[in-house]
Scaffold this active site. Structure first.
Site, PDB file in Angstrom:
ATOM      1  N   PHE A  44      38.983  63.803  32.709  1.00  0.00           N
ATOM      2  CA  PHE A  44      38.840  62.361  32.918  1.00  0.00           C
ATOM      3  C   PHE A  44      39.199  62.053  34.361  1.00  0.00           C
ATOM      4  O   PHE A  44      40.278  62.407  34.826  1.00  0.00           O
ATOM      5  CB  PHE A  44      39.746  61.561  31.975  1.00  0.00           C
TER       6      PHE A  44
ATOM      7  N   ASP B  82      42.800  66.251  40.883  1.00  0.00           N
ATOM      8  CA  ASP B  82      43.003  64.891  40.383  1.00  0.00           C
ATOM      9  C   ASP B  82      44.439  64.800  39.885  1.00  0.00           C
ATOM     10  O   ASP B  82      44.768  65.249  38.793  1.00  0.00           O
ATOM     11  CB  ASP B  82      42.008  64.601  39.259  1.00  0.00           C
TER      12      ASP B  82
ATOM     13  N   LYS C 160      48.397  55.664  39.711  1.00  0.00           N
ATOM     14  CA  LYS C 160      49.350  55.425  38.638  1.00  0.00           C
ATOM     15  C   LYS C 160      50.784  55.270  39.144  1.00  0.00           C
ATOM     16  O   LYS C 160      51.169  54.219  39.631  1.00  0.00           O
ATOM     17  CB  LYS C 160      49.216  56.514  37.571  1.00  0.00           C
TER      18      LYS C 160
END
Length: 405
Positions: free
Chosen positions: A140, A225, A254
């Site tokens: 993802f 990532d 995040k």
């Protein structure tokens, strides 16, 4: 009871595009690792806003940084630079492999920048045929059309028309398939150093080292990532530091903002020079208000005390989850690293992870899922031990509730 003047969950269905199906409660206040809803009901937060609230809710130092900058200047755009952005970029460069930083607003935007830069680098150096991207099933990487296509979950990318091309998905940790797939037309490999949404899957040591070596051999850029794993989440400032493998490009978001929307792409001088004025950009990227907060996050997280504390808290969480499992026998394993942990459900409970999430809310604890078969935990990096113990006690009540259903 909920104040009659407060918005209700029913209003969501009336006015919001139905891309989400949120819980019935509406949190209105948070402090540390505790959250309260409209009815003043308390919850222990093991979700962290999906691994975002690295220092909990309303950390005094972050509130102070936000208030201080709010009284100075909020926004400039990238027609000119600003002091908080420069300070944050310097902190990130000094703390990582990177020489250069690009700021964006979200993990998806940071990953979009990573992919565009990798394609541009390969085009400039090797020509248009070197354009293939290798990614991993169940990965993802965001919700833009490019990143959601590179992410290895067709359910998120199907139904939107023709997808960006030259993207191949292979199984995570499958070294032989990777060896058979990478070639001299591969421009980049994008990988999570700990697969998050796909089920909290750690990489095999040999696999991740071979990925690095083969990328170097084929002049392909390795993109990590680290949107979810970065900024202390695994007990290292970035997960690559614990793997002994250094990427060419890294995305972070995040936890970087501790709750404020910010993201960054980190890379080397050699790669960065292939982005020139006009090739990429962001109106809000590097906003002084959010960078001021992120500066304080990095300052607080990037310390031996906090990073070693993450590893200690991992053990407290594991011990508590194992005790629950010894009693109720619902997990096959607890996997992950630091404070990004996944409890994989036994076959008889697979497909039911959301039931545990919803039961957790009923019992006063917030957890996450990582697909239908894994319950995910991503609390504050500084969550007190008493909150871990209380949250696990409430989670055990949720487990019993699901088992009795």
């Amino acid at each position: 009871m909920t104040n009659a003047n407060h918005p209700t969950r029913a209003l969501f269905d009336e006015v919001m595009v139905p891309t989400y199906n949120p819980a019935t409660i509406i949190p209105v206040r948070g402090e540390g690792s505790r959250v309260w809803d409209q009815d003043e009901r308390e919850y222990v937060d093991f979700a962290g806003g999906i691994a975002v609230s690295a220092l909990g809710h309303c950390h005094p130092a972050l509130v102070g940084a936000l208030n201080e900058q709010a009284n100075k200047i909020w926004h400039l755009s990238n027609v000119m630079t600003n002091e908080p952005a420069l300070k944050l970029a310097k902190q990130l460069v000094d703390s990582t492999f990177a020489d250069k930083v690009f700021f964006a607003n979200s993990g998806g935007e940071a990953n979009e920048a990573c992919l565009k830069l990798a394609r541009r680098y390969a085009f400039d150096k090797f020509g248009e045929k070197k354009n293939k991207i290798i990614a991993f099933k169940q990965g993802f990487h965001g919700r833009t059309f490019f990143t959601v296509t590179v992410g290895g979950q067709p359910k998120y990318s199907d139904g939107f028309g023709p997808k960006p091309g030259a993207i191949t998905h292979i199984p995570y940790n499958d070294l032989e398939t990777f060896k058979a797939t990478i070639d001299d037309e591969t421009c980049a490999v994008m990988i999570e150093p700990l697969q998050g949404e796909g089920g909290i899957i750690p990489p095999d040591a040999e696999f991740i080292q071979q990925v690095r070596d083969l990328c170097t051999q084929h002049n392909a850029l390795l993109i990590f990532d680290e949107v979810q794993t970065g900024m202390g989440r695994t007990g290292e400032l970035y997960a690559y530091m614990g793997l002994g493998v250094t990427p060419d490009i890294l995305s972070t978001a995040k936890s970087l903002g501790g709750g404020i929307p910010i993201a960054a792409m980190l890379t080397t001088n050699e790669v960065a020079e292939h982005f020139q004025p006009g090739t990429h950009g962001s109106t809000y990227g590097g906003n002084p208000l959010v960078c001021a907060v992120a500066n304080k996050v990095v300052e607080l997280v990037n310390t031996p005390q906090v990073l070693s504390g993450v590893k200690a808290r991992e053990q407290w969480m594991r011990e508590g989850l194992n005790q629950i499992n010894e009693k109720h026998h619902i997990f096959t394993e607890v996997r992950g690293k630091g404070l990004l942990l996944g409890a994989a459900l036994k076959p008889e409970y697979q497909g039911r992870s959301r039931e545990f999430l919803m039961a957790g809310i009923e019992c006063g604890v917030m957890v996450l899922v990582a697909g239908p078969d894994v319950i995910r935990f991503a609390p504050s990096l500084i969550i007190p031990r008493e909150d871990i113990e209380e949250g696990l006690a409430r989670f055990e009540q949720a487990v019993a509730k699901v088992m009795d259903a």
